[in-house]
Design a protein around this motif. Structure first.
Motif, PDB file in Angstrom:
ATOM      1  N   GLY A  48      32.367 -38.360 -68.086  1.00 41.56           N
ATOM      2  CA  GLY A  48      32.082 -39.666 -67.495  1.00 41.56           C
ATOM      3  C   GLY A  48      30.617 -39.947 -67.301  1.00 41.56           C
ATOM      4  N   ARG A  49      29.725 -39.046 -67.742  1.00 42.84           N
ATOM      5  CA  ARG A  49      28.293 -39.288 -67.549  1.00 42.84           C
ATOM      6  C   ARG A  49      27.758 -40.357 -68.492  1.00 42.84           C
ATOM      7  NH1 ARG A  49      25.461 -33.344 -66.838  1.00 42.84           N
ATOM      8  NH2 ARG A  49      27.294 -32.212 -66.100  1.00 42.84           N
ATOM      9  N   VAL A  50      28.360 -40.457 -69.674  1.00 42.34           N
ATOM     10  CA  VAL A  50      27.892 -41.409 -70.677  1.00 42.34           C
ATOM     11  C   VAL A  50      29.100 -42.163 -71.221  1.00 42.34           C
ATOM     12  CG1 VAL A  50      26.740 -41.681 -72.903  1.00 42.34           C
ATOM     13  CG2 VAL A  50      25.957 -39.926 -71.304  1.00 42.34           C
ATOM     14  N   PRO A  51      29.108 -43.496 -71.183  1.00 41.66           N
ATOM     15  CA  PRO A  51      30.227 -44.233 -71.784  1.00 41.66           C
ATOM     16  C   PRO A  51      30.208 -44.099 -73.298  1.00 41.66           C
ATOM     17  CG  PRO A  51      28.525 -45.750 -71.054  1.00 41.66           C
ATOM     18  CD  PRO A  51      28.121 -44.391 -70.558  1.00 41.66           C
ATOM     19  N   ILE A  52      31.386 -44.148 -73.897  1.00 43.11           N
ATOM     20  CA  ILE A  52      31.485 -43.955 -75.335  1.00 43.11           C
ATOM     21  C   ILE A  52      30.656 -45.006 -76.080  1.00 43.11           C
ATOM     22  CG2 ILE A  52      33.599 -45.351 -75.473  1.00 43.11           C
ATOM     23  CD1 ILE A  52      32.729 -42.323 -77.679  1.00 43.11           C
ATOM     24  N   GLU A  53      30.558 -46.222 -75.528  1.00 48.49           N
ATOM     25  CA  GLU A  53      29.809 -47.279 -76.200  1.00 48.49           C
ATOM     26  C   GLU A  53      28.318 -46.946 -76.306  1.00 48.49           C
ATOM     27  OE1 GLU A  53      31.801 -47.706 -73.634  1.00 48.49           O
ATOM     28  OE2 GLU A  53      33.542 -48.652 -74.579  1.00 48.49           O
ATOM     29  N   ALA A  54      27.817 -46.116 -75.393  1.00 50.94           N
ATOM     30  CA  ALA A  54      26.402 -45.764 -75.411  1.00 50.94           C
ATOM     31  C   ALA A  54      26.113 -44.589 -76.335  1.00 50.94           C
ATOM     32  CB  ALA A  54      25.928 -45.423 -73.998  1.00 50.94           C
ATOM     33  N   ALA A  55      27.142 -43.899 -76.776  1.00 53.15           N
ATOM     34  CA  ALA A  55      26.938 -42.697 -77.581  1.00 53.15           C
ATOM     35  C   ALA A  55      27.464 -42.823 -79.001  1.00 53.15           C
ATOM     36  CB  ALA A  55      27.618 -41.501 -76.906  1.00 53.15           C
ATOM     37  N   ALA A  56      28.097 -43.956 -79.344  1.00 48.74           N
ATOM     38  CA  ALA A  56      28.776 -44.050 -80.627  1.00 48.74           C
ATOM     39  C   ALA A  56      28.425 -45.338 -81.349  1.00 48.74           C
ATOM     40  CB  ALA A  56      30.294 -43.969 -80.424  1.00 48.74           C
ATOM     41  N   VAL A  57      28.682 -45.357 -82.645  1.00 46.71           N
ATOM     42  CA  VAL A  57      28.570 -46.556 -83.473  1.00 46.71           C
ATOM     43  C   VAL A  57      29.874 -46.725 -84.234  1.00 46.71           C
ATOM     44  CG1 VAL A  57      26.072 -46.392 -83.728  1.00 46.71           C
ATOM     45  CG2 VAL A  57      27.546 -45.263 -85.393  1.00 46.71           C
TER      46      VAL A  57
END
Length: 335
Positions: free
Chosen positions: A155-164
């Protein structure tokens, strides 16, 4: 974002295709896959992952690799009946979705990733290829992939911030349900050659080329200067054969030859490009669709494929989360 489990799909049936032998590429062993999984679990545990949903199998790949990391990692076997085929990968991806997996490691190449995405169309995926005859590998150190998965799962990083998002090609033949091509290009071949590893350039008829984020998916199977000039998220349909604008075609590892292009045109996302048989639609290095005389094929470029976790973004988030020691002289942990 609430914490969620991490999924791991290491299908023992993948990674041993005879076409890789034809292409003189290495065939990964179970020991190779277990070593990758151990590095992945080390990163996932360090980043705060806890529950690991995995595809069980007779070789105990995930189970044995998990042992050094329990606790904090908790094994959660997926109730997937094994068939020894790509169906296991598809079912495992669907089971990961049902359990709310935040990220899924797929250990395999083109065919394995395609099967996983078919089981979960919006799959938040970390594909790591263990061979070299693949168009769709994520060139990522497994420990960094584990860090990415752990950051998203904790939960530290949302998937939208780590993925394309990765674009895909959906292929229909005479109205059959579409098959996904998780590659940067789909080619139409004159005659059945058995594998991309033994394509004959003179018999290539046409291609639908996609450009996805080069930082995540790698270069297209066919493209050269033309492909490199395309913006990410674009699609172009190529008619091949007559001398014209040559592009480079990667037919097998280490084999790159010029392929002439008769013409090319834009292929907007959502608009199908049609070709008629006879011929072969080559989806990737592991599967081809035969076109009989008169059969119609529709190749549909779609923008909404799996969500590919970008390891560079994940590492940047890991650094901001304080997961790396500062080893510069004078830093608190330098000694």
């Amino acid at each position: 974002m609430p914490p969620g489990p991490v999924g791991v799909i290491a299908n023992p049936a993948s990674g041993k295709d005879i076409r890789r032998l034809v292409a003189r590429a290495p065939v990964s062993t179970d020991a190779d896959k277990a070593a990758v999984l151990r590095r992945f679990f080390a990163g996932a545990a360090a980043a705060g992952a806890r529950d690991i949903c995995y595809l069980p199998g007779p070789h105990r790949l995930a189970e044995d690799a998990l042992e050094p990391f329990a606790p904090p990692l908790r094994p959660v076997p997926l109730p997937v009946p094994l068939t020894g085929s790509a169906l296991d990968t598809r079912n495992a991806a669907a089971a990961c979705r049902e359990r709310g997996a935040a990220a899924v490691l797929v250990l395999g190449g083109d065919g394995t990733c395609r099967a996983a995405a078919a089981g979960w169309p919006g799959l938040p995926i970390l594909p790591i290829s263990t061979g070299t005859n693949n168009v769709f590998p994520l060139a990522c150190e497994p420990t960094a992939a584990g860090l990415a998965a752990g950051l998203v799962a904790s939960g530290r990083v949302p998937i939208e911030a780590a993925a394309v998002r990765c674009p895909v090609i959906a292929v229909e033949v005479d109205g059959e349900p579409p098959d996904l091509a998780l590659v940067d290009a789909a080619l139409v071949d004159e005659a059945f050659t058995g594998s991309r590893a033994v394509w004959r350039p003179a018999e290539l008829r046409a291609a639908l080329l996609l450009r996805s984020d080069p930082a995540v998916t790698g270069l297209a199977a066919i493209g050269g200067a033309l492909g490199l000039a395309m913006p990410a998220g674009a699609a172009i349909a190529l008619d091949l054969g007559e001398p014209g604008c040559p592009v480079a075609a990667a037919l097998a590892p280490g084999l790159i030859v010029p392929v002439p292009v008769r013409s090319y045109r834009a292929a907007p996302f959502g608009e199908a490009v049609e070709w008629r048989g006879p011929g072969i639609i080559a989806l990737d290095g592991e599967r081809e669709r035969r076109l009989l005389p008169g059969q119609r094929a529709r190749l549909l470029p779609l923008p909404d494929g799996p969500r590919l976790i970008d390891p560079r973004r994940a590492l940047a988030h890991a650094a901001r989360a304080g997961l790396f020691l500062d080893l510069t002289p004078g830093a608190p942990h330098a000694d």
